[in-house]
Design a protein around this motif. Structure first.
Motif, PDB file in Angstrom:
ATOM      1  N   VAL A 150       0.854  -1.190   0.000  1.00  0.00           N
ATOM      2  CA  VAL A 150       0.000   0.000   0.000  1.00  0.00           C
ATOM      3  C   VAL A 150       0.890   1.241   0.000  1.00  0.00           C
ATOM      4  O   VAL A 150       1.738   1.412   0.881  1.00  0.00           O
ATOM      5  N   ALA A 151       0.716   2.092  -1.005  1.00  0.00           N
ATOM      6  CA  ALA A 151       1.510   3.319  -1.113  1.00  0.00           C
ATOM      7  C   ALA A 151       0.822   4.492  -0.425  1.00  0.00           C
ATOM      8  O   ALA A 151       1.455   5.281   0.265  1.00  0.00           O
ATOM      9  N   MET A 152      -0.489   4.606  -0.626  1.00  0.00           N
ATOM     10  CA  MET A 152      -1.251   5.689  -0.022  1.00  0.00           C
ATOM     11  C   MET A 152      -2.735   5.383  -0.144  1.00  0.00           C
ATOM     12  O   MET A 152      -3.133   4.477  -0.885  1.00  0.00           O
ATOM     13  N   THR A 153      -3.547   6.125   0.600  1.00  0.00           N
ATOM     14  CA  THR A 153      -4.999   5.990   0.483  1.00  0.00           C
ATOM     15  C   THR A 153      -5.594   7.351   0.188  1.00  0.00           C
ATOM     16  O   THR A 153      -5.128   8.376   0.704  1.00  0.00           O
ATOM     17  N   HIS A 159     -10.245   6.866   5.558  1.00  0.00           N
ATOM     18  CA  HIS A 159      -9.046   6.506   6.308  1.00  0.00           C
ATOM     19  C   HIS A 159      -9.368   5.687   7.546  1.00  0.00           C
ATOM     20  O   HIS A 159      -8.690   4.706   7.842  1.00  0.00           O
ATOM     21  N   PRO A 169      -0.481   2.618   4.812  1.00  0.00           N
ATOM     22  CA  PRO A 169       0.649   2.769   3.878  1.00  0.00           C
ATOM     23  C   PRO A 169       1.837   1.951   4.369  1.00  0.00           C
ATOM     24  O   PRO A 169       2.197   1.979   5.544  1.00  0.00           O
TER      25      PRO A 169
END
Length: 210
Positions: A150-153, A159, A169
């Motif tokens: 996971v890089a970002m949301t 969240h 992340p």
């Protein structure tokens, strides 16, 4: 066996503290469990006395090793049950989460393992990580069998939901199955979780090095 209320507190504190990475305040705990601060304080005091929590300061606590073990076990039960209800029975995601909250306290560890193994039976063979050609790759772009980080949301409102699911992340996620309705079943921390296409689209991922 701990009372279900105690297990709910430990589970909530594990989520609030991002798997024990920090302390949780009484205000945070009370808000997470939709109860009063005084009631939360009484229950927290009992958990401290029993050795499941320790004081970080006058108004905050953190999980002990004993508390972390119980919290992790209850959280896994919740995720397995929720995945089963949504993926296998087609129960609405929010309703499944509420049902899982009730069921997680009475179900045995052995039954949870059997349920998880049953769902593993439909695992598909590995595929290749899809290339996204100049744009961010999300869980929807992945193939069954891909293992990604996971890089970002995206989306602040999502969240908290993703934190509840254990998706942060840097977390490693395996794509287990892609369902006809575009929902994605992923494995996170040894537990299968069904994610709606809307949420899957908000999770930006990157391929893991071999």
């Amino acid at each position: 066996m701990l009372p279900s209320t105690f297990e709910d507190y430990l589970e909530a504190i594990l989520t609030l503290t991002e798997n024990g990475g920090r302390a949780a305040t009484l205000d945070e705990i009370a808000a997470a469990l939709n109860t009063g601060k005084e009631t939360a304080g009484t229950t927290v005091a009992s958990l401290v006395e029993e050795g499941y929590l320790e004081r970080a300061d006058a108004d905050a606590v953190r999980l002990t090793g004993k508390g972390s073990s119980v919290a992790a076990k209850v959280t896994r039960k919740h995720r397995v049950l929720q995945c089963f209800l949504t993926e296998m029975l087609g129960v609405d995601e929010d309703a499944a989460s509420k049902e899982a909250c009730t069921l997680e306290h009475g179900i045995s560890d052995d039954t949870i393992e059997r349920l998880s193994s049953y769902m593993d039976g439909a695992q598909s063979p590995p595929g290749r990580f899809g290339r996204c050609r100049g744009q961010d790759c999300t869980l929807l772009d992945c193939k069954e069998g891909d293992t990604v980080r996971v890089a970002m949301t995206r989306g602040q409102r999502r969240h908290r939901r993703l934190l509840d699911l254990g998706i942060f992340p840097g977390e490693i996620v395996q794509i287990r199955r892609k369902l006809p309705n575009e929902s994605v079943v992923v494995r996170v921390k040894g537990c299968d979780i069904a994610i709606s296409p809307e949420i899957a689209r908000s999770i930006v991922v990157e391929s893991c090095p071999p």
